[in-house]
Design a protein around this motif. Structure first.
Motif, PDB file in Angstrom:
ATOM      1  N   THR A 220     -29.892 -91.591  66.219  1.00 61.18           N
ATOM      2  CA  THR A 220     -31.292 -91.263  66.452  1.00 61.18           C
ATOM      3  C   THR A 220     -31.431 -89.964  67.233  1.00 61.18           C
ATOM      4  OG1 THR A 220     -31.332 -92.640  68.459  1.00 61.18           O
ATOM      5  CG2 THR A 220     -32.017 -93.681  66.404  1.00 61.18           C
ATOM      6  N   SER A 221     -32.573 -89.331  67.072  1.00 60.21           N
ATOM      7  CA  SER A 221     -32.863 -88.072  67.756  1.00 60.21           C
ATOM      8  C   SER A 221     -32.636 -88.218  69.259  1.00 60.21           C
ATOM      9  CB  SER A 221     -34.311 -87.673  67.493  1.00 60.21           C
ATOM     10  OG  SER A 221     -34.636 -86.477  68.156  1.00 60.21           O
ATOM     11  N   GLY A 222     -32.002 -87.209  69.848  1.00 64.72           N
ATOM     12  CA  GLY A 222     -31.693 -87.233  71.274  1.00 64.72           C
ATOM     13  C   GLY A 222     -30.294 -87.712  71.591  1.00 64.72           C
ATOM     14  N   MET A 223     -29.628 -88.345  70.638  1.00 63.70           N
ATOM     15  CA  MET A 223     -28.261 -88.808  70.886  1.00 63.70           C
ATOM     16  C   MET A 223     -27.298 -87.630  70.992  1.00 63.70           C
ATOM     17  SD  MET A 223     -27.507 -92.274  68.706  1.00 63.70           S
ATOM     18  CE  MET A 223     -27.937 -93.862  69.416  1.00 63.70           C
ATOM     19  N   VAL A 224     -26.192 -87.876  71.702  1.00 63.92           N
ATOM     20  CA  VAL A 224     -25.127 -86.892  71.897  1.00 63.92           C
ATOM     21  C   VAL A 224     -23.911 -87.317  71.080  1.00 63.92           C
ATOM     22  CG1 VAL A 224     -23.513 -85.926  73.569  1.00 63.92           C
ATOM     23  CG2 VAL A 224     -25.924 -86.238  74.185  1.00 63.92           C
ATOM     24  N   VAL A 225     -23.309 -86.363  70.410  1.00 69.53           N
ATOM     25  CA  VAL A 225     -22.124 -86.636  69.604  1.00 69.53           C
ATOM     26  C   VAL A 225     -21.027 -85.674  70.044  1.00 69.53           C
ATOM     27  CG1 VAL A 225     -21.162 -86.712  67.286  1.00 69.53           C
ATOM     28  CG2 VAL A 225     -23.558 -87.355  67.670  1.00 69.53           C
ATOM     29  N   ILE A 226     -19.896 -86.217  70.491  1.00 65.69           N
ATOM     30  CA  ILE A 226     -18.771 -85.354  70.854  1.00 65.69           C
ATOM     31  C   ILE A 226     -17.752 -85.389  69.718  1.00 65.69           C
ATOM     32  CG2 ILE A 226     -19.115 -85.346  73.331  1.00 65.69           C
ATOM     33  CD1 ILE A 226     -17.091 -87.528  73.607  1.00 65.69           C
ATOM     34  N   THR A 227     -17.173 -84.211  69.435  1.00 61.82           N
ATOM     35  CA  THR A 227     -16.579 -83.997  68.122  1.00 61.82           C
ATOM     36  C   THR A 227     -15.076 -83.735  68.110  1.00 61.82           C
ATOM     37  OG1 THR A 227     -17.181 -81.634  68.245  1.00 61.82           O
ATOM     38  CG2 THR A 227     -18.783 -83.133  67.238  1.00 61.82           C
ATOM     39  N   GLY A 228     -14.390 -84.046  69.206  1.00 64.04           N
ATOM     40  CA  GLY A 228     -12.947 -83.911  69.224  1.00 64.04           C
ATOM     41  C   GLY A 228     -12.466 -82.760  70.090  1.00 64.04           C
ATOM     42  N   SER A 229     -11.325 -82.953  70.735  1.00 66.52           N
ATOM     43  CA  SER A 229     -10.839 -81.989  71.705  1.00 66.52           C
ATOM     44  C   SER A 229     -10.255 -80.745  71.033  1.00 66.52           C
ATOM     45  CB  SER A 229      -9.775 -82.631  72.592  1.00 66.52           C
ATOM     46  OG  SER A 229      -9.462 -81.786  73.684  1.00 66.52           O
ATOM     47  N   LEU A 230     -10.533 -79.600  71.635  1.00 61.10           N
ATOM     48  CA  LEU A 230      -9.979 -78.334  71.147  1.00 61.10           C
ATOM     49  C   LEU A 230      -8.569 -78.095  71.660  1.00 61.10           C
ATOM     50  CD1 LEU A 230     -13.116 -77.976  70.761  1.00 61.10           C
ATOM     51  CD2 LEU A 230     -12.749 -75.552  71.125  1.00 61.10           C
ATOM     52  N   ILE A 231      -8.223 -78.742  72.777  1.00 67.07           N
ATOM     53  CA  ILE A 231      -6.906 -78.571  73.385  1.00 67.07           C
ATOM     54  C   ILE A 231      -6.364 -79.946  73.747  1.00 67.07           C
ATOM     55  CG2 ILE A 231      -7.491 -76.282  74.292  1.00 67.07           C
ATOM     56  CD1 ILE A 231      -7.832 -77.577  77.029  1.00 67.07           C
ATOM     57  N   PRO A 232      -5.076 -80.071  74.077  1.00 70.23           N
ATOM     58  CA  PRO A 232      -4.536 -81.386  74.409  1.00 70.23           C
ATOM     59  C   PRO A 232      -5.218 -82.022  75.622  1.00 70.23           C
ATOM     60  CG  PRO A 232      -2.767 -79.852  73.919  1.00 70.23           C
ATOM     61  CD  PRO A 232      -4.029 -79.036  73.988  1.00 70.23           C
ATOM     62  N   THR A 233      -5.308 -83.346  75.584  1.00 69.94           N
ATOM     63  CA  THR A 233      -5.846 -84.121  76.700  1.00 69.94           C
ATOM     64  C   THR A 233      -5.029 -83.837  77.960  1.00 69.94           C
ATOM     65  OG1 THR A 233      -6.381 -85.835  75.094  1.00 69.94           O
ATOM     66  CG2 THR A 233      -6.451 -86.456  77.418  1.00 69.94           C
ATOM     67  N   PHE A 234      -5.707 -83.785  79.118  1.00 67.58           N
ATOM     68  CA  PHE A 234      -4.989 -83.490  80.364  1.00 67.58           C
ATOM     69  C   PHE A 234      -5.440 -84.414  81.486  1.00 67.58           C
ATOM     70  CE2 PHE A 234      -8.727 -80.779  80.291  1.00 67.58           C
ATOM     71  CZ  PHE A 234      -9.207 -80.774  81.593  1.00 67.58           C
ATOM     72  N   SER A 235      -4.614 -84.499  82.517  1.00 64.50           N
ATOM     73  CA  SER A 235      -4.908 -85.324  83.689  1.00 64.50           C
ATOM     74  C   SER A 235      -5.418 -84.450  84.825  1.00 64.50           C
ATOM     75  CB  SER A 235      -3.647 -86.079  84.137  1.00 64.50           C
ATOM     76  OG  SER A 235      -3.210 -86.968  83.116  1.00 64.50           O
ATOM     77  N   VAL A 236      -6.131 -85.057  85.763  1.00 64.03           N
ATOM     78  CA  VAL A 236      -6.691 -84.351  86.912  1.00 64.03           C
ATOM     79  C   VAL A 236      -6.410 -85.140  88.179  1.00 64.03           C
ATOM     80  CG1 VAL A 236      -8.503 -83.122  85.660  1.00 64.03           C
ATOM     81  CG2 VAL A 236      -8.932 -85.459  86.459  1.00 64.03           C
ATOM     82  N   THR A 237      -6.519 -84.452  89.299  1.00 61.22           N
ATOM     83  CA  THR A 237      -6.351 -85.085  90.598  1.00 61.22           C
ATOM     84  C   THR A 237      -7.528 -84.719  91.487  1.00 61.22           C
ATOM     85  OG1 THR A 237      -5.052 -83.220  91.418  1.00 61.22           O
ATOM     86  CG2 THR A 237      -3.833 -85.042  90.430  1.00 61.22           C
ATOM     87  N   PRO A 238      -7.825 -85.534  92.502  1.00 68.14           N
ATOM     88  CA  PRO A 238      -8.919 -85.184  93.420  1.00 68.14           C
ATOM     89  C   PRO A 238      -8.727 -83.791  94.009  1.00 68.14           C
ATOM     90  CG  PRO A 238      -8.266 -87.457  93.756  1.00 68.14           C
ATOM     91  CD  PRO A 238      -7.255 -86.865  92.810  1.00 68.14           C
ATOM     92  N   GLY A 239      -9.818 -83.038  94.060  1.00 66.57           N
ATOM     93  CA  GLY A 239      -9.773 -81.665  94.525  1.00 66.57           C
ATOM     94  C   GLY A 239      -9.761 -80.644  93.416  1.00 66.57           C
ATOM     95  N   ASP A 240      -9.471 -81.095  92.177  1.00 69.06           N
ATOM     96  CA  ASP A 240      -9.448 -80.170  91.049  1.00 69.06           C
ATOM     97  C   ASP A 240     -10.869 -79.768  90.645  1.00 69.06           C
ATOM     98  OD1 ASP A 240      -6.705 -80.132  90.785  1.00 69.06           O
ATOM     99  OD2 ASP A 240      -6.639 -81.609  89.165  1.00 69.06           O
ATOM    100  N   ARG A 241     -11.021 -78.505  90.287  1.00 69.87           N
ATOM    101  CA  ARG A 241     -12.227 -78.031  89.612  1.00 69.87           C
ATOM    102  C   ARG A 241     -11.801 -77.553  88.235  1.00 69.87           C
ATOM    103  NH1 ARG A 241     -17.478 -76.639  90.296  1.00 69.87           N
ATOM    104  NH2 ARG A 241     -18.297 -74.910  89.053  1.00 69.87           N
ATOM    105  N   VAL A 242     -12.393 -78.127  87.212  1.00 67.11           N
ATOM    106  CA  VAL A 242     -12.028 -77.781  85.843  1.00 67.11           C
ATOM    107  C   VAL A 242     -13.235 -77.172  85.149  1.00 67.11           C
ATOM    108  CG1 VAL A 242     -10.206 -79.510  85.721  1.00 67.11           C
ATOM    109  CG2 VAL A 242     -12.510 -80.135  85.036  1.00 67.11           C
ATOM    110  N   VAL A 243     -12.983 -76.135  84.373  1.00 69.38           N
ATOM    111  CA  VAL A 243     -14.043 -75.426  83.663  1.00 69.38           C
ATOM    112  C   VAL A 243     -13.580 -75.188  82.229  1.00 69.38           C
ATOM    113  CG1 VAL A 243     -15.467 -73.350  83.535  1.00 69.38           C
ATOM    114  CG2 VAL A 243     -14.831 -74.290  85.772  1.00 69.38           C
ATOM    115  N   PHE A 244     -14.423 -75.574  81.293  1.00 73.66           N
ATOM    116  CA  PHE A 244     -14.147 -75.357  79.875  1.00 73.66           C
ATOM    117  C   PHE A 244     -15.212 -74.424  79.326  1.00 73.66           C
ATOM    118  CE2 PHE A 244     -14.658 -77.095  75.396  1.00 73.66           C
ATOM    119  CZ  PHE A 244     -13.557 -76.414  74.886  1.00 73.66           C
TER     120      PHE A 244
END
Length: 257
Positions: A220-244
């Motif tokens: 339905t209108s307004g829904m969000v669809v995510i379409t697959g990662s462009l790069i490999p999945t990664f892990s994060v730790t507290p304190g990280d700032r990530v920008v795509f």
């Protein structure tokens, strides 16, 4: 009501709520088919919605041949995104809220028109007419420390394909030409950690809409669809700032606390 599907869903939902490490459904509850796995996923949604809000979008999973081969399938999978797990950029995400938080860097589409099941089959071209815009996005993966080489696709589907939410950048009106093959770059704490190119997000949207149509569900209108990662999945730790950052779309940012 499908009691067996309800039992599968309850098993996975209870394990998630208890913060247990991911395990495939036991043999007595293992789905006999992908269709049965999606019936269990529907039941899982009914359990999750009182906690996470209504279904507000959908995601694609296992888009790579490597992941498909690991899980014994030859196709992607789909799952829901719940309203209360959608976060605007810049988001502050608490890692302690996850058993094991992993991140995927994606392009999200926002619908500006309904995609009813009655109009399936959808194509990339017909789906494109329903898109209001696109944005850089993160998917938050809650895999609960799954061992990927042991994970069965049908059990993962019943567990809603491990979706833990999304973070969305600002939306921009686009055409398919603007996003098919577009380049994205990922940084962690200011350092480049990965880059890649999209396939065709509109084709992925069509695939998901057709998958839902098989279950008599539409988007339905307004829904969000995510379409697959462009790069490999990664892990994060507290304190990280990530920008795509995605060429022509802008950035999505997340601080892990």
């Amino acid at each position: 009501m499908n009691t067996r599907a309800e039992s599968m869903a309850r098993h996975m939902w209870d394990a998630r709520c208890a913060g247990q490490a991911y395990a495939n459904l036991p043999d007595a509850l293992a789905p006999a088919s992908i269709d049965e796995a999606y019936a269990a996923q529907e039941a899982y949604w009914r359990l999750a919605e009182p906690v996470y809000g209504p279904v507000a979008g959908v995601k694609v999973a296992t888009t790579t041949k490597v992941m498909q081969q690991l899980m014994g399938i030859n196709h992607p999978c789909g799952a829901a995104i719940f309203a209360n797990t959608i976060h605007p950029t810049p988001a502050r995400i608490a890692k302690a809220g996850f058993v094991n938080l992993r991140v995927e860097s994606e392009i999200a589409l926002k619908l500006g028109a309904d995609m009813p099941a009655t109009q399936a089959p959808w194509t990339a071209n017909s789906a494109a007419r329903c898109v209001a815009g696109a944005m850089a996005a993160y998917e938050l993966i809650e895999d609960r420390n799954a061992v990927y080489t042991e994970t069965k696709a049908a059990s993962m589907i019943a567990d809603n394909c491990w979706n833990g939410g999304v973070v969305l950048g600002p939306m921009k009106a686009v055409t398919a030409r603007d996003v098919a093959g577009v380049r994205g770059t990922q940084t962690i704490n200011g350092k480049l950690s990965g880059e890649g190119h999209a396939e065709d997000p509109f084709a992925t949207l069509a695939w998901l809409a057709n998958l839902l149509a098989q279950r008599q569900r539409g988007l339905t209108s307004g829904m969000v669809v995510i379409t697959g990662s462009l790069i490999p999945t990664f892990s994060v730790t507290p304190g990280d700032r990530v920008v795509f950052a995605v060429d022509g779309l802008g950035e999505v940012a997340m601080d892990v606390v």
